[in-house]
Enzyme design. Sequence first.
Site, PDB file in Angstrom:
ATOM      1  N   ARG A 109      39.566  37.804  42.015  1.00  0.00           N
ATOM      2  CA  ARG A 109      39.090  36.923  40.964  1.00  0.00           C
ATOM      3  C   ARG A 109      39.796  35.587  41.103  1.00  0.00           C
ATOM      4  O   ARG A 109      41.032  35.528  41.080  1.00  0.00           O
ATOM      5  CB  ARG A 109      39.443  37.580  39.630  1.00  0.00           C
ATOM      6  N   THR A 113      38.489  29.777  38.068  1.00  0.00           N
ATOM      7  CA  THR A 113      37.098  29.929  37.598  1.00  0.00           C
ATOM      8  C   THR A 113      36.831  31.324  37.029  1.00  0.00           C
ATOM      9  O   THR A 113      35.825  31.529  36.342  1.00  0.00           O
ATOM     10  CB  THR A 113      36.114  29.725  38.765  1.00  0.00           C
ATOM     11  N   ASP A 205      48.545  42.700  34.929  1.00  0.00           N
ATOM     12  CA  ASP A 205      47.804  42.616  36.193  1.00  0.00           C
ATOM     13  C   ASP A 205      47.923  43.960  36.917  1.00  0.00           C
ATOM     14  O   ASP A 205      48.998  44.319  37.423  1.00  0.00           O
ATOM     15  CB  ASP A 205      48.373  41.483  37.059  1.00  0.00           C
ATOM     16  N   ASP A 208      49.083  43.932  40.712  1.00  0.00           N
ATOM     17  CA  ASP A 208      50.509  43.621  40.861  1.00  0.00           C
ATOM     18  C   ASP A 208      51.368  44.795  40.422  1.00  0.00           C
ATOM     19  O   ASP A 208      52.389  45.094  41.043  1.00  0.00           O
ATOM     20  CB  ASP A 208      50.874  42.386  40.021  1.00  0.00           C
TER      21      ASP A 208
HETATM   22  C1  PRP Z   1      41.484  42.443  38.958  1.00  0.00           C
HETATM   23  C2  PRP Z   1      40.961  43.838  38.675  1.00  0.00           C
HETATM   24  C3  PRP Z   1      39.475  43.655  38.805  1.00  0.00           C
HETATM   25  C4  PRP Z   1      39.271  42.257  38.258  1.00  0.00           C
HETATM   26  C5  PRP Z   1      38.774  42.365  36.856  1.00  0.00           C
HETATM   27  O1  PRP Z   1      41.522  42.218  40.314  1.00  0.00           O
HETATM   28  O2  PRP Z   1      41.496  44.821  39.511  1.00  0.00           O
HETATM   29  O3  PRP Z   1      39.009  43.743  40.132  1.00  0.00           O
HETATM   30  O4  PRP Z   1      40.563  41.612  38.278  1.00  0.00           O
HETATM   31  O5  PRP Z   1      38.454  41.127  36.354  1.00  0.00           O
HETATM   32  P1  PRP Z   1      36.947  40.685  36.030  1.00  0.00           P
HETATM   33  O6  PRP Z   1      36.321  41.809  35.291  1.00  0.00           O
HETATM   34  O7  PRP Z   1      37.142  39.460  35.164  1.00  0.00           O
HETATM   35  O8  PRP Z   1      36.267  40.370  37.326  1.00  0.00           O
HETATM   36  P2  PRP Z   1      42.149  40.896  40.961  1.00  0.00           P
HETATM   37  O9  PRP Z   1      41.125  39.835  41.105  1.00  0.00           O
HETATM   38  O10 PRP Z   1      43.386  40.516  40.190  1.00  0.00           O
HETATM   39  O11 PRP Z   1      42.487  41.353  42.415  1.00  0.00           O
HETATM   40  P3  PRP Z   1      43.498  42.454  42.958  1.00  0.00           P
HETATM   41  O12 PRP Z   1      42.911  43.797  42.621  1.00  0.00           O
HETATM   42  O13 PRP Z   1      43.488  42.180  44.417  1.00  0.00           O
HETATM   43  O14 PRP Z   1      44.849  42.246  42.319  1.00  0.00           O
HETATM   44  N1  URA Z   2      42.679  41.978  35.924  1.00  0.00           N
HETATM   45  C1  URA Z   2      43.827  42.626  35.609  1.00  0.00           C
HETATM   46  O1  URA Z   2      44.497  43.196  36.493  1.00  0.00           O
HETATM   47  N2  URA Z   2      44.206  42.637  34.318  1.00  0.00           N
HETATM   48  C2  URA Z   2      43.508  42.047  33.333  1.00  0.00           C
HETATM   49  O2  URA Z   2      43.909  42.104  32.162  1.00  0.00           O
HETATM   50  C3  URA Z   2      42.331  41.365  33.688  1.00  0.00           C
HETATM   51  C4  URA Z   2      41.927  41.358  34.992  1.00  0.00           C
END
Ligand code: PRP
Ligand code: URA
Length: 214
Positions: A109, A113, A205, A208
């Site tokens: 994400r 944006t 997150d 993380d």
């Molecule tokens: C997080 C999570 C989802 C997304 C959710 O991933 O694991 O994939 O955000 O957000 P949304 O519903 O607003 O799209 P992230 O983009 O942080 O990537 P990661 O899993 O690589 O940490």
């Molecule tokens: N992605 C995450 O990992 N946590 C949130 O709260 C939203 C998006």
Amino acid sequence: MSPHAHPNLTVLDHPLIRHKVAILRDRATPTKDFKQLVNEIAMLMTYEVTRDLATEQVDVETPLEKTTGERVAGKKLTLVPILRAGLGMVEGITHLIPSARVGHVGLFRDHDTLQPVSYYFKVPSAEADRDWLVVDPMLATGGSAVAAVASLKAAGAERIRFLCIVAAPEGVEAMAGAHPDVPVFAAALDRQLNDRGYILPGLGDAGDRIFGTR
Ligand code: PRP
Ligand code: URA
């Protein structure tokens, strides 16, 4: 299962799941425990999410006599984690469904944006009698889940379920609008998103916390 206003959503709030989600939310929970809990919750949820899988009759010979049993019908179920945080749920689910195929959809994400950016896509062949389970711990704006499901549909997938641990109402509605045919299962339905797209109260997150990158 708790009542709420979203027809596409099932909240799986078994006491063991609620117990484990509360520990996940705790900012003091270390990475090792967080990762284990994500897998345990995913495994518990899978039991309910797969409740209506089709079965077929099979002949079985016990040590005493012949009888019949049942086995899951159709092509091997395919699990699709949304990278990277979705990977944290795979081990728990494959404990229950060891023969599952695993596809991968890479999306992150964009911090500014909040739009999903695609960087990887590799899934098994989409055949009509295959069930798909798309998994990601967090359903926030819904952008990532909507894009992941759209890419699977473009590849021919039909019977898709989406499984997350924490859902925001905004994400559940985005899924209902874009993919009304895809049931959403969550361990918890939270209150709202903050102005940076994080779920409140949420758990922070997920990626993380699973991988210890913060
Ligand atoms: C997080 C999570 C989802 C997304 C959710 O991933 O694991 O994939 O955000 O957000 P949304 O519903 O607003 O799209 P992230 O983009 O942080 O990537 P990661 O899993 O690589 O940490
Ligand atoms: N992605 C995450 O990992 N946590 C949130 O709260 C939203 C998006």
